[in-house]
Motif scaffolding. Structure first.
Motif, mmCIF file in Angstrom:
data_model
loop_
_atom_site.group_PDB
_atom_site.id
_atom_site.type_symbol
_atom_site.label_atom_id
_atom_site.label_comp_id
_atom_site.label_asym_id
_atom_site.label_seq_id
_atom_site.Cartn_x
_atom_site.Cartn_y
_atom_site.Cartn_z
ATOM 1 N N CYS A 164 0.852 -1.188 0.000
ATOM 2 C CA CYS A 164 0.000 0.000 0.000
ATOM 3 C C CYS A 164 0.887 1.237 0.000
ATOM 4 N N LEU A 165 0.729 2.094 -0.977
ATOM 5 C CA LEU A 165 1.517 3.325 -1.077
ATOM 6 C C LEU A 165 0.780 4.454 -0.377
ATOM 7 N N ILE A 166 1.413 5.032 0.629
ATOM 8 C CA ILE A 166 0.857 6.171 1.354
ATOM 9 C C ILE A 166 1.613 7.414 0.934
ATOM 10 N N LYS A 167 0.929 8.322 0.272
ATOM 11 C CA LYS A 167 1.559 9.549 -0.216
ATOM 12 C C LYS A 167 1.395 10.667 0.796
ATOM 13 N N SER A 168 2.428 11.467 0.906
ATOM 14 C CA SER A 168 2.328 12.633 1.789
ATOM 15 C C SER A 168 1.329 13.620 1.185
ATOM 16 N N GLN A 169 0.694 14.398 2.045
ATOM 17 C CA GLN A 169 -0.297 15.356 1.570
ATOM 18 C C GLN A 169 -0.372 16.522 2.537
ATOM 19 N N SER A 170 -0.811 17.633 2.023
ATOM 20 C CA SER A 170 -0.970 18.810 2.877
ATOM 21 C C SER A 170 -2.188 18.621 3.781
ATOM 22 N N TRP A 171 -2.251 19.430 4.828
ATOM 23 C CA TRP A 171 -3.383 19.347 5.750
ATOM 24 C C TRP A 171 -4.691 19.635 5.019
ATOM 25 N N GLU A 172 -4.658 20.571 4.065
ATOM 26 C CA GLU A 172 -5.859 20.909 3.290
ATOM 27 C C GLU A 172 -6.311 19.707 2.453
ATOM 28 N N GLU A 173 -5.358 19.016 1.846
ATOM 29 C CA GLU A 173 -5.687 17.819 1.061
ATOM 30 C C GLU A 173 -6.269 16.726 1.950
ATOM 31 N N PHE A 174 -5.662 16.569 3.123
ATOM 32 C CA PHE A 174 -6.125 15.540 4.054
ATOM 33 C C PHE A 174 -7.588 15.768 4.433
ATOM 34 N N ASN A 175 -7.924 16.999 4.822
ATOM 35 C CA ASN A 175 -9.300 17.302 5.219
ATOM 36 C C ASN A 175 -10.278 17.121 4.064
ATOM 37 N N LYS A 176 -9.828 17.436 2.863
ATOM 38 C CA LYS A 176 -10.675 17.294 1.680
ATOM 39 C C LYS A 176 -10.894 15.817 1.347
ATOM 40 N N ASN A 177 -9.827 15.021 1.444
ATOM 41 C CA ASN A 177 -9.902 13.615 1.055
ATOM 42 C C ASN A 177 -10.619 12.734 2.073
ATOM 43 N N LYS A 178 -10.498 13.074 3.361
ATOM 44 C CA LYS A 178 -11.094 12.181 4.352
ATOM 45 C C LYS A 178 -12.616 12.169 4.264
ATOM 46 N N GLY A 179 -13.204 13.257 3.724
ATOM 47 C CA GLY A 179 -14.648 13.300 3.553
ATOM 48 C C GLY A 179 -15.132 12.377 2.450
ATOM 49 N N LYS A 180 -14.208 11.935 1.578
ATOM 50 C CA LYS A 180 -14.567 11.045 0.470
ATOM 51 C C LYS A 180 -14.427 9.573 0.835
ATOM 52 N N THR A 181 -13.911 9.301 2.017
ATOM 53 C CA THR A 181 -13.659 7.920 2.415
ATOM 54 C C THR A 181 -14.965 7.161 2.608
ATOM 55 N N ASN A 182 -15.024 5.983 2.049
ATOM 56 C CA ASN A 182 -16.200 5.134 2.246
ATOM 57 C C ASN A 182 -16.084 4.418 3.577
ATOM 58 N N LYS A 183 -16.989 4.682 4.479
ATOM 59 C CA LYS A 183 -16.958 4.057 5.795
ATOM 60 C C LYS A 183 -17.955 2.913 5.851
#
Length: 295
Positions: A52-71
């Motif tokens: 699994c490749l974990i890419k670094s990301q800015s805090w803004e990207e993190f907050n934007k992407n976590k809302g797209k996560t399928n829970k």
């Protein structure tokens, strides 16, 4: 991977023994925080062969992407009872009295359920809190009052004075002269009190079993431990990996003024009725793998 998990666990609040398990369970959150100031990427290789490749990301990207996560949604009944042969099976998946049920409604529903249990004339009662994440511990006491007629000891408390929490209880119009007189950092010990069961016309007099599991946590943990330490019921199931009989509670939060980083801290240490401090785990009377089991 061990170094990554160790670093991520430093950002997890709670009892130290739980932090690595929580960091692994929610790695997608904590690794992003750990890598906040790092531009490297991580290629995680697991024993199974999966990568699994974990890419670094800015805090803004993190907050934007976590809302797209399928829970994954877990579908289960919040509060349910049914008769299974000569058993009564009561499932209680929360003690929350802030959202779905108020405390008064909880009391009414519990009375209604135990009225049904009495009418069914069941010989044994099973109370399943294996998926109960907690809430108000007083709800657990309501249930205990309806299956046990013995007096029992509750939890003891070590209450640490902090000005921040003193301000919180002041705003809630809660008064404690002993607490107010302490200096910051001092501890107020509160011994476990003795609880006497209330007289209830729908009291259950048969054998009671409590099922605990991986997701038994917080006040549901306290409910099970009170029953275990006072020998009010027989505990069956699995030892939770993240919950502990002696634990910290009464969490309050604050944010740093400039970076707005969020922090939580607890001001009370809850001590189980038996007073045992070693081997801080919930060990059922009967160990049983409850995964994929049905009634």
């Amino acid at each position: 991977i061990n170094e990554i998990i160790t670093n991520c666990s430093k950002g997890v609040f709670g009892i130290s023994e739980e932090r690595k398990a929580i960091a692994v369970e929610k790695l997608w959150i904590y690794i992003a925080k750990d890598c906040y100031f790092i531009t490297d990427n991580y290629n995680l290789k697991f024993k199974s062969g999966k990568e699994c490749l974990i890419k670094s990301q800015s805090w803004e990207e993190f907050n934007k992407n976590k809302g797209k996560t399928n829970k994954t949604e877990v579908n289960f009944s919040f509060f349910d009872y049914e008769k299974v042969k000569n058993f009564g099976y009561l499932t209680v998946n929360s003690f929350d009295d802030k959202s779905k049920y108020s405390y008064t409604l909880w009391e009414q529903k519990i009375d209604s359920i135990f009225s049904k249990i009495k009418a069914d004339r069941v010989h044994k009662l099973i109370i399943d809190v294996s998926n109960n994440g907690g809430g108000n511990s007083a709800i657990g006491n309501l249930i205990i009052d309806r299956f046990s007629n013995k007096s029992y000891k509750g939890y003891g408390v070590k209450w640490k004075k902090s000005q921040e929490y003193a301000d919180v209880i002041k705003n809630l119009h809660i008064e404690s002269k002993e607490y107010e007189e302490l200096k910051n950092g001092e501890i107020l010990p509160l011994r476990s009190g003795e609880h006497k069961p209330s007289n209830n016309k729908n009291h259950f007099n048969g054998k009671t079993y409590i099922i605990v599991g991986e997701n038994t946590f917080s006040s549901a943990m306290m409910f099970a431990v009170i029953a275990l330490d006072n020998k009010l019921a027989t505990l069956v199931g699995e030892t939770p990996s993240k919950g502990h009989p002696n634990h910290f509670g009464e969490l309050i939060s604050f944010k740093t003024p400039n970076t707005k980083l969020g922090f939580w801290f607890g001001v009370k240490e809850w001590i189980r009725p038996s007073g045992k401090l070693n081997n801080n785990r919930l060990i059922p009377d009967i160990r049983l793998d409850i995964k994929n089991k049905t009634k």
